[in-house]
Write a protein that holds these residues in place. Structure first.
Motif, mmCIF file in Angstrom:
data_model
loop_
_atom_site.group_PDB
_atom_site.id
_atom_site.type_symbol
_atom_site.label_atom_id
_atom_site.label_comp_id
_atom_site.label_asym_id
_atom_site.label_seq_id
_atom_site.Cartn_x
_atom_site.Cartn_y
_atom_site.Cartn_z
ATOM 1 N N THR A 9 0.858 -1.184 0.000
ATOM 2 C CA THR A 9 0.000 0.000 0.000
ATOM 3 C C THR A 9 0.896 1.236 0.000
ATOM 4 O OG1 THR A 9 -1.868 1.101 1.089
ATOM 5 C CG2 THR A 9 -0.255 0.052 2.534
ATOM 6 N N GLN A 10 0.583 2.179 -0.861
ATOM 7 C CA GLN A 10 1.417 3.366 -1.023
ATOM 8 C C GLN A 10 1.137 4.380 0.082
ATOM 9 O OE1 GLN A 10 3.819 4.173 -3.541
ATOM 10 N NE2 GLN A 10 4.237 5.899 -2.169
ATOM 11 N N VAL A 11 2.191 4.865 0.693
ATOM 12 C CA VAL A 11 2.120 5.982 1.636
ATOM 13 C C VAL A 11 2.960 7.117 1.060
ATOM 14 C CG1 VAL A 11 2.741 6.817 3.935
ATOM 15 C CG2 VAL A 11 1.734 4.535 3.657
ATOM 16 N N THR A 12 2.338 8.251 0.857
ATOM 17 C CA THR A 12 3.028 9.415 0.330
ATOM 18 C C THR A 12 2.872 10.568 1.306
ATOM 19 O OG1 THR A 12 2.604 8.717 -1.945
ATOM 20 C CG2 THR A 12 3.252 11.008 -1.605
ATOM 21 N N VAL A 13 3.991 11.126 1.735
ATOM 22 C CA VAL A 13 3.994 12.226 2.694
ATOM 23 C C VAL A 13 4.514 13.469 1.988
ATOM 24 C CG1 VAL A 13 4.750 13.027 4.953
ATOM 25 C CG2 VAL A 13 4.439 10.562 4.539
ATOM 26 N N SER A 14 3.684 14.474 1.910
ATOM 27 C CA SER A 14 4.087 15.716 1.244
ATOM 28 C C SER A 14 4.642 16.698 2.260
ATOM 29 C CB SER A 14 2.894 16.331 0.525
ATOM 30 O OG SER A 14 1.880 16.672 1.461
ATOM 31 N N SER A 15 5.575 17.506 1.781
ATOM 32 C CA SER A 15 6.220 18.479 2.682
ATOM 33 C C SER A 15 5.464 19.794 2.704
ATOM 34 C CB SER A 15 7.664 18.709 2.237
ATOM 35 O OG SER A 15 7.693 19.142 0.901
#
Length: 115
Positions: free
Chosen positions: A109-115
């Motif tokens: 499962t993709q986890v994407t954390v944006s800054s």
């Protein structure tokens, strides 16, 4: 055989939280340790956290104090609570189960954390 299905990934801003779940089915009585691994683009898959059937846990240094792994043996489910997320936590997160000494993997499962 054991099958694993993950859920709970997504896009979140830095400092946010996500809860990942992994449900096991099939011959679940064969499962000992369960855990979460992750793989970022261009990097090797790495252990994030693991938990034994008895509840002993192990964490990567990079997530200690921010992530918590838990397990509900009655539901054959393992969870990963991720807090204070950082952009460097961005990766595909894979559930893992050790079944009679053999590693079984979920689809990720993709986890994407944006800054």
């Amino acid at each position: 055989q054991v099958q694993l299905v993950e859920s709970g990934g997504g896009l979140v801003q830095a400092t946010g939280s996500l809860r990942l779940s992994c449900a096991a089915s099939g011959n679940v009585f064969t499962i000992s340790t369960m855990g979460w691994y992750r793989q970022a683009p261009g990097k090797q898959r790495e252990l994030v956290a693991a938990i034994t059937r008895g509840g002993d846990t192990n964490y990567a240094d990079s997530v200690k104090g921010r992530f918590t792994i838990s397990r509900d043996n009655a539901k054959n489910t393992v969870y990963l609570q991720t807090n204070s997320l950082k952009p460097e936590d961005t990766a595909v997160y894979y559930c893992n189960a050790r079944s009679w000494g053999v590693d079984v993997w979920g689809q990720g499962t993709q986890v994407t954390v944006s800054s």
